[in-house]
Design a protein around this motif. Sequence first.
Motif, PDB file in Angstrom:
ATOM      1  N   ASP A 130      -7.125   1.644  -7.346  1.00  0.00           N
ATOM      2  CA  ASP A 130      -7.035   2.982  -6.625  1.00  0.00           C
ATOM      3  C   ASP A 130      -7.559   2.860  -5.119  1.00  0.00           C
ATOM      4  O   ASP A 130      -8.395   2.258  -5.385  1.00  0.00           O
ATOM      5  CB  ASP A 130      -6.958   4.083  -6.981  1.00  0.00           C
ATOM      6  N   VAL A 131      -6.969   3.424  -4.287  1.00  0.00           N
ATOM      7  CA  VAL A 131      -7.379   4.075  -2.795  1.00  0.00           C
ATOM      8  C   VAL A 131      -8.757   4.662  -2.763  1.00  0.00           C
ATOM      9  O   VAL A 131      -8.663   6.141  -3.373  1.00  0.00           O
ATOM     10  CB  VAL A 131      -6.850   3.963  -1.723  1.00  0.00           C
ATOM     11  N   PRO A 163      -8.678  -4.413   0.074  1.00  0.00           N
ATOM     12  CA  PRO A 163      -7.559  -4.397  -0.742  1.00  0.00           C
ATOM     13  C   PRO A 163      -7.980  -4.915  -1.795  1.00  0.00           C
ATOM     14  O   PRO A 163      -6.853  -5.194  -2.761  1.00  0.00           O
ATOM     15  CB  PRO A 163      -6.748  -5.420   0.015  1.00  0.00           C
ATOM     16  N   GLY A 189     -10.101  -1.556  -3.401  1.00  0.00           N
ATOM     17  CA  GLY A 189      -9.742  -0.047  -3.199  1.00  0.00           C
ATOM     18  C   GLY A 189     -10.634   0.741  -2.577  1.00  0.00           C
ATOM     19  O   GLY A 189     -11.297   1.986  -2.198  1.00  0.00           O
ATOM     20  N   HIS A 223      -2.236   3.930  -2.711  1.00  0.00           N
ATOM     21  CA  HIS A 223      -3.304   2.854  -4.128  1.00  0.00           C
ATOM     22  C   HIS A 223      -2.220   1.826  -3.423  1.00  0.00           C
ATOM     23  O   HIS A 223      -1.231   1.434  -3.010  1.00  0.00           O
ATOM     24  CB  HIS A 223      -1.874   3.385  -5.875  1.00  0.00           C
ATOM     25  N   LEU A 224      -2.546   0.609  -4.338  1.00  0.00           N
ATOM     26  CA  LEU A 224      -2.471  -0.361  -3.591  1.00  0.00           C
ATOM     27  C   LEU A 224      -1.651  -1.396  -5.114  1.00  0.00           C
ATOM     28  O   LEU A 224      -2.651  -1.775  -6.020  1.00  0.00           O
ATOM     29  CB  LEU A 224      -4.187  -2.348  -3.617  1.00  0.00           C
ATOM     30  N   VAL A 242      -9.561  -0.453   4.042  1.00  0.00           N
ATOM     31  CA  VAL A 242      -9.357  -0.360   2.827  1.00  0.00           C
ATOM     32  C   VAL A 242     -10.229  -1.566   2.393  1.00  0.00           C
ATOM     33  O   VAL A 242      -9.914  -2.429   3.057  1.00  0.00           O
ATOM     34  CB  VAL A 242      -8.154   0.146   2.740  1.00  0.00           C
ATOM     35  N   THR A 266     -13.337   2.197   0.519  1.00  0.00           N
ATOM     36  CA  THR A 266     -13.080   2.029   1.873  1.00  0.00           C
ATOM     37  C   THR A 266     -15.110   2.116   2.563  1.00  0.00           C
ATOM     38  O   THR A 266     -15.124   2.991   1.704  1.00  0.00           O
ATOM     39  CB  THR A 266     -12.767   3.437   2.088  1.00  0.00           C
ATOM     40  N   LEU A 324       1.461  -1.000  -0.440  1.00  0.00           N
ATOM     41  CA  LEU A 324       0.058   0.189   0.023  1.00  0.00           C
ATOM     42  C   LEU A 324       0.893   1.820  -0.183  1.00  0.00           C
ATOM     43  O   LEU A 324       1.569   1.735   0.478  1.00  0.00           O
ATOM     44  CB  LEU A 324      -0.953   0.078   1.488  1.00  0.00           C
TER      45      LEU A 324
END
Length: 714
Positions: free
Chosen positions: A256-257, A296, A299, A246-247, A294, A301, A204
Amino acid sequence: MDFPELAARTRRFRHGAPRAVSVADDGSRVVFLRSAGPTDPTDALWLLDVDTGEERLVADPAVLLQEDADRLSPGERTLRERLRLSVSGIGSYALDSAGRVAVFVLGGRLFRADLIHGDVVEVAAAGPVLDPRPDPTGQRLAYVTDAAPGIRRGELRVVEYDGTDTMLAGEDAGVIWGLPEHVAAEEFDRFRGYWWAPDGRSVLAARVDESRLDRWHLHDPAEPATAPTTVAYPRAGGPNAEVSLHLLDLDGGWVDVHWDRETYPYLTAVHWTDGGPLITVLRRSQQHGLVLAVDPRTGETQVHAELADPRWVEPVPGTPAHLPDGRVLVGGELAHDGYDARCLFADGTLLTPPSLYVRRVVGRLPAHPGAGPADLLVEATEGEPSEQHLFRVRTTVGGGMDSRRITTDAGWHVAVVGGDVLVVGSASLDHPGLRWTVWRGDREVARLRSFAATPPYAPLPLLERVTDRRLPAAVLYPEQHVSGRRLPVLLDVYGGPGHQEVLAARSVWLERQWWADAGFAVVVIDNRGTPGVAPSFEKAIHRRMADMVLTDQVEGLTALADKHPDLDLGRVAVRGWSFGGWLAALAVLRRPELFRCGIAGAPVTDWSLYDTAYAERYLGLPEDGADVYAHHSLVELAAAATSTTEQAPPLLLVHGMADDNVVAAHTLRLSAALLTNGHPHSVLPLTGATHMAAGGAGEHLLKLELAFLRTHLD
């Protein structure tokens, strides 16, 4: 050797003392940094085997660099020797979860240490290395490098066990991957920019775009041939860096988160354990925040908790975090029904009693047999703000509020924990330094040795609470003081949010004892705005910092003089650095009838030029309160001062010319305003000194300050 020289040579008696202590998750090893002696600045990596209680040197920088030099040509060896002389050992390190692997940087180069077998090897890297971290399994490691010297550009890279080095993320100049932006590190204590997944298969990572920020060019006159350092600085009211998360999968996948980054631009905390990533985000005003879980995979939330305060939100370090039963631990404040407390909550349920002022969540302690899930280890204050203790906090569902104090001796206690091993660092007025003790359960198994110098003083400050606001305060007399002898007063100030000076720890008072023995009664006061008392005490300064802070210092000093008749309020000087430098100058300019002279080190002369997160947290946005900023500006105050030249107390302005936090040019603006108004002052530039290094007041600076005070107080 006199005290200023001894303090400078020993780095204020910290050389040779253990620091950066950590514990393997299974409690088998304690890892730490320590130099070889009281004047040795080169920290090495050490390990203590908990079973045997024996210490072992893991990585000695001098040996590593010498082994490398033996393979070099004479010319290369000369260059490396110059590098060695500029490196102060191992600055930091990172461990895998099991505590089997440690990675660290030495002179920009990357090293990997096997803590089981003792092997230390250099790992080839694409460029100068920053913040290396092994993945939790210890199979690979990540690091950040600036591939274009002179241009701030961070590439996040991953090295496999076989040495394969791959760029995980990187862009053009002005975009940094894997490092915190200025306000994250400076104001939110988030010193990281990437986090490994628990399985070590993804990262992350934060992306920081600084392209919108103002550029400041710092040039030290001591280095005329060196190009100016360019710093992207987010000044109050101006743009911030754009931060996103970003993951990144090691196989090239990218997610993208998602959160409302326009509304919540500040990313203040990130934690990723088996329960998944948790992040804390704040509005720019910092009066509202969200704790987000989050996903994973996508992304997306989910809101776990809201944080709100009409002044500003103050998250608790170590939170948010997942408890073993899946609940989310959040720090917050209890400010209703007569409560005024800083507490911990699990999914909204209060865990800590209102009598505790929670400062940090250290980690988990094994529960007592048959007692249910693991307990929390917490650093907190209970009643006496000059002390910090360790508390065991129960997390059982339906168990109510249950905390038990672990440390018994008066003083300031910190801790690290791993498995069933607890390592406690204790400072006290009764002994010098920080003493580290290793415990397994209720049994002491070892102490980390310290090679630090023994200070020449054993100060005994008189700690008190004064005025109806019960301000923490202290008076320190010369060692040979005879009651009835009137003394000039040195008000030694900081006074800024987030920091205390009146502590039950000897190290805080060593330099002040030197000042006392030079013929002063040294007074220290923690005004409203400082932590440790209560949230309302901290936050009373909102948008009226100058008035509150200076009022408390003056009233506290007056109250102490009523109790200590040897304090001569006809001869008072004030001295401070950074926020304390601003406060010292403020005191001289606003209260010339009380303060005969002042020393202001690296003062914030104009808060509209300080960084966004700090200035706006306490003063609001400049466009919403230009009058508030003007009221707090030393430049405006100096220009409007009405004292005659004969009445005006002299000021000594001190500033590091390489200061990367409070630019020296701002102090020169203050000097110009003072000069225009005929206010007597001197400017002392410190070439080659940064904000923190200059604040450490070397031996020559201390003697110059003493001469200044004696000149104007005698």
